[in-house]
Motif scaffolding. Structure first.
Motif, PDB file in Angstrom:
ATOM      1  N   PHE A  39     153.309  10.197  72.224  1.00  0.00           N
ATOM      2  CA  PHE A  39     152.432  10.455  71.075  1.00  0.00           C
ATOM      3  C   PHE A  39     151.953   9.170  70.380  1.00  0.00           C
ATOM      4  CE2 PHE A  39     151.216  11.773  66.829  1.00  0.00           C
ATOM      5  CZ  PHE A  39     150.551  12.957  67.049  1.00  0.00           C
ATOM      6  N   ALA A  77     153.994  12.460  62.728  1.00  0.00           N
ATOM      7  CA  ALA A  77     152.741  12.141  63.400  1.00  0.00           C
ATOM      8  C   ALA A  77     152.022  11.004  62.685  1.00  0.00           C
ATOM      9  CB  ALA A  77     151.848  13.373  63.467  1.00  0.00           C
ATOM     10  N   ALA A  78     152.082  11.007  61.355  1.00  0.00           N
ATOM     11  CA  ALA A  78     151.427   9.951  60.582  1.00  0.00           C
ATOM     12  C   ALA A  78     152.090   8.601  60.834  1.00  0.00           C
ATOM     13  CB  ALA A  78     151.461  10.283  59.091  1.00  0.00           C
ATOM     14  N   VAL A  79     153.424   8.583  60.827  1.00  0.00           N
ATOM     15  CA  VAL A  79     154.154   7.338  61.070  1.00  0.00           C
ATOM     16  C   VAL A  79     153.823   6.807  62.462  1.00  0.00           C
ATOM     17  CG1 VAL A  79     156.448   6.354  61.385  1.00  0.00           C
ATOM     18  CG2 VAL A  79     156.015   7.834  59.449  1.00  0.00           C
ATOM     19  N   LEU A  80     153.591   7.725  63.420  1.00  0.00           N
ATOM     20  CA  LEU A  80     153.265   7.306  64.782  1.00  0.00           C
ATOM     21  C   LEU A  80     151.787   6.942  64.943  1.00  0.00           C
ATOM     22  CD1 LEU A  80     155.454   9.893  66.682  1.00  0.00           C
ATOM     23  CD2 LEU A  80     155.739   7.429  66.764  1.00  0.00           C
ATOM     24  N   GLY A  81     151.100   6.781  63.828  1.00  0.00           N
ATOM     25  CA  GLY A  81     149.751   6.220  63.898  1.00  0.00           C
ATOM     26  C   GLY A  81     148.600   7.210  63.819  1.00  0.00           C
ATOM     27  N   SER A  82     148.857   8.438  63.359  1.00  0.00           N
ATOM     28  CA  SER A  82     147.751   9.398  63.266  1.00  0.00           C
ATOM     29  C   SER A  82     147.216   9.453  61.844  1.00  0.00           C
ATOM     30  CB  SER A  82     148.237  10.803  63.639  1.00  0.00           C
ATOM     31  OG  SER A  82     148.873  10.787  64.870  1.00  0.00           O
ATOM     32  N   HIS A 109     149.827   5.353  58.592  1.00  0.00           N
ATOM     33  CA  HIS A 109     149.540   5.328  60.030  1.00  0.00           C
ATOM     34  C   HIS A 109     149.150   3.959  60.549  1.00  0.00           C
ATOM     35  CE1 HIS A 109     145.605   6.183  58.175  1.00  0.00           C
ATOM     36  NE2 HIS A 109     145.073   5.617  59.230  1.00  0.00           N
TER      37      HIS A 109
END
Lengths: 364, 289
Positions: free
Chosen positions: A98, B190-195, A73
């Motif tokens: 998102f 979602a993780a790749v998008l920074g979460s 992340h």
């Protein structure tokens, strides 16, 4: 400084080696494809770059920064999944926003950016739809918009077009390539579809069993394959084993095919040494004609009989058995729309010395 | 039977439901319908069901503060048990759902293990642990963390502990099913998008496991509010919830009219809960699938 630099990357799963000593440098704004059959390790490499898989050893450097041990992340990469992986409980707007919201961007800036990105992928006005209300192509574009919205340093595409039907796939290829050039984002594209890879990439890296077979511009790979694997993997071709015969002139060399015919090939380093070699002749380089072709135009010409003919619009596929030799598969362009050379017809086939690709025989 | 009806019966396959329908009709609906008139009779002490008709039993439930207290306590207990099973169950369900190893089947078995134990044995186990001179109080006293024994049983605390323990498997299994249906791709996206992991859980896993979470919550709520043996044993004879109260009205006071009226109120509460959750989940599910 390369946008992405991968050094000696290695990943094993138990006894199987998924990726082995993999090196790759990608320049800023470049579009590089990882191409290979399934299980060749291309997706594993992509996922290691994204940070979803930890490599056993090796180094991944993005924009000069070693990210090998940076968690997923915090890498700021964009990833488009084969399944698109859109969040089904969020609208198109929220899907695209998102990543921006995770960067703690002010909400009006988020809105501005989402609108800009959606117009780039031509999805204006669909902000309030949910993913299941969109067609496959639209979902694909939302996935793309979501990936590029946070302005990632690298865009990673994992077979993004393989779930689309053929017509749509062609259109998306063009659109994707234009968008990539427009945004200027460095892109790694994973695919098993060679024509897709050749159509879109600045460079292609062909992988097999976790190892790089050849890296280069598509034309080099197609016309100047470095080994037998590349020669047979790309395009459709006739494969033979041959021994090197006498040198005909400075530029030409005679090859004796195991099937019992002699052909002429252009001399090069690869055919300089004597012994057994692998010969590849692509379908489209073989010509078919009713009358014997002019010797000056085609050094290799053989008489044979058509045993199979398949018309598929712009091209016609033939299988021709030579009178005293092997079968040849070839592909002719449909020029006049007539029913030429039906099965049973006596024909001549011919090809240039330059069309004969010679490589080392290798292990098999 | 008209022809059209016969065609419809054949085409819809609804006839296949008839065995179940007959069982439900005889064993469930009929007793309920028989009970309803009972709740409208007066109560004669020492005798039981009296003569004549009255609404007295229902009026009393809605006017007597003792009944209010018991009903509120039951609702509070069922709600707390539901919340605790969510808090404990969700992380566990996520862990199990995403497990790759073969050990998962064994761990799931471990989760449902409390259900395989006899209810009474399980409850006495908790009594041994939680009572005034039980294991927990003894340990806490001996290490000096407390000066007086904590009241952990025969009150709300004891009921919540015991019921959470029993009903946790229902929550875990239902939520786990929901999470297994969420593609791992979504979490990775979602993780790749920074979460980070916490954000992935709250922005992706939790909202998408709402269907399982809702069915788990309804189930745990209803099982808790209607449970009899556990509240009886862990609550003792004086600390009452609605189900133990109904039991006492029937079996000890022979006050069948009041008991059945209470039973109908309980049924009404349960139906309202199911209806409300159903509405909510319908609205939520419209976006999914």
């Amino acid at each position: 400084m390369p946008a992405l630099s991968i050094k000696q990357l290695r990943k094993t799963y138990g006894a199987t080696t998924a990726v082995d000593s993999f090196d790759l440098d990608v320049a800023e704004g470049e579009f590089v494809s990882l191409l290979g059959p399934s299980g060749c390790g291309k997706t594993t490499i992509l996922r290691m770059v994204a940070g979803l898989i930890t490599p056993d050893s090796g180094q991944i450097v993005i924009a000069g920064k070693d990210v090998t041990h940076v968690p997923v992340h915090k890498r700021n990469v964009g990833l488009v999944f084969q399944s698109y992986a859109l969040f089904p409980h969020m609208t198109v707007f929220d899907n695209v926003a998102f990543g921006l919201r995770r960067n703690n961007l002010a909400e009006d800036k988020v809105k501005e950016r989402v609108i800009t990105v959606l117009s780039k992928v031509r999805l204006e006005g669909l902000e309030d739809r949910f993913p299941k209300q969109l067609s496959g192509g639209q979902q694909q574009r939302v996935a793309l918009a979501r990936a590029i919205a946070p302005e990632p340093t690298i865009l990673l595409l994992d077979e993004p077009l393989s779930n689309l039907d053929k017509q749509l796939r062609m259109n998306m290829q063009i659109e994707l390539k234009r968008l990539q050039r427009d945004v200027g984002v460095t892109t790694i594209f994973v695919t098993h579809d060679q024509s897709e890879a050749m159509a879109m990439s600045d460079r292609i890296c062909v992988l097999e069993s976790g190892k790089t077979q050849q890296i280069g511009v598509p034309e080099d790979l197609y016309h100047r394959p470095e080994n037998k694997f590349i020669a047979t993997f790309l395009g459709r071709s006739n494969s033979f084993t041959a021994s090197i015969g006498k040198s005909v002139s400075g530029k030409l060399v005679q090859l004796d095919l195991d099937e019992g015919i002699q052909i002429l090939a252009t001399a090069s380093d690869k055919v300089a040494s004597s012994g057994k070699v692998h010969v590849t002749i692509r379908h489209e380089t073989v010509k078919i004609s009713k009358n014997p072709p002019d010797k000056s135009k085609a050094l290799n010409r053989f008489k044979g009989k058509v045993i199979y003919r398949a018309f598929s619009g712009s091209i016609i596929d033939y299988v021709v058995t030579l009178d005293d030799g092997p079968e040849f598969l070839l592909e002719a362009t449909n020029v006049d729309g007539e029913r030429h050379a039906l099965p049973g017809a006596e024909v001549w086939i011919s090809f240039e010395a330059g069309a004969v690709l010679v490589n080392e025989l290798g292990d098999q | 039977m008209t022809n059209r009806l016969r065609i419809w019966l054949n085409a819809s396959g609804i006839g296949l439901l008839s065995p179940l329908a007959i069982v439900l009709l005889l064993a469930f609906i009929a007793p309920v319908l028989i009970m309803f008139p009972t709740s409208l009779h007066p109560y004669t002490p020492g005798v039981g069901i009296g003569e004549g008709w009255t609404l007295e039993n229902y009026v009393e439930i809605f006017s007597d503060s003792y009944y209010h207290e018991v009903i509120l306590r039951s609702l509070g207990m069922a709600f707390s048990v539901m919340i605790f099973t969510i808090i404990i169950g969700c992380p566990l369900a996520y862990f199990l759902a995403r497990m790759q190893s073969r050990a998962r089947n064994w761990l799931v078995l471990l989760v449902i293990f409390p259900l395989l134990l006899n209810l009474v044995v399980r409850s006495f186990g908790w009594i041994a642990l939680l009572s005034k001179h039980g294991l927990i109080n003894d340990v806490l006293l001996s290490i000096g963390m407390i000066d007086e024994p904590l009241k952990l049983i025969f009150n709300l605390t004891g009921l919540i502990i015991g019921m959470t323990h029993i009903f946790l498997p229902f929550m875990v299994l239902l939520v786990m099913g929901s999470i297994q249906n969420i593609p791992v791709d979504l979490e990775e996206a979602a993780a790749v998008l920074g979460s980070n992991r916490t954000r992935v859980f709250f922005s992706i896993i939790l909202p998408l496991s709402i269907p399982g979470l809702l069915s788990g919550s309804i189930l745990v709520f209803i099982l808790s509010i209607s449970a009899l043996v556990t509240p009886r044993l862990l609550g003792g004879p004086t600390y009452k919830v609605i189900s133990t109260l109904i039991y006492d009205e029937f079996m000890q006071l022979l006050n069948w009219p009041a008991g059945s009226a209470l039973a109908f109120v309980l049924t009404l509460i349960v139906l309202v809960v199911i209806w409300a959750t159903g509405r909510f989940s319908k609205r939520w599910m419209a976006h999914l699938t």
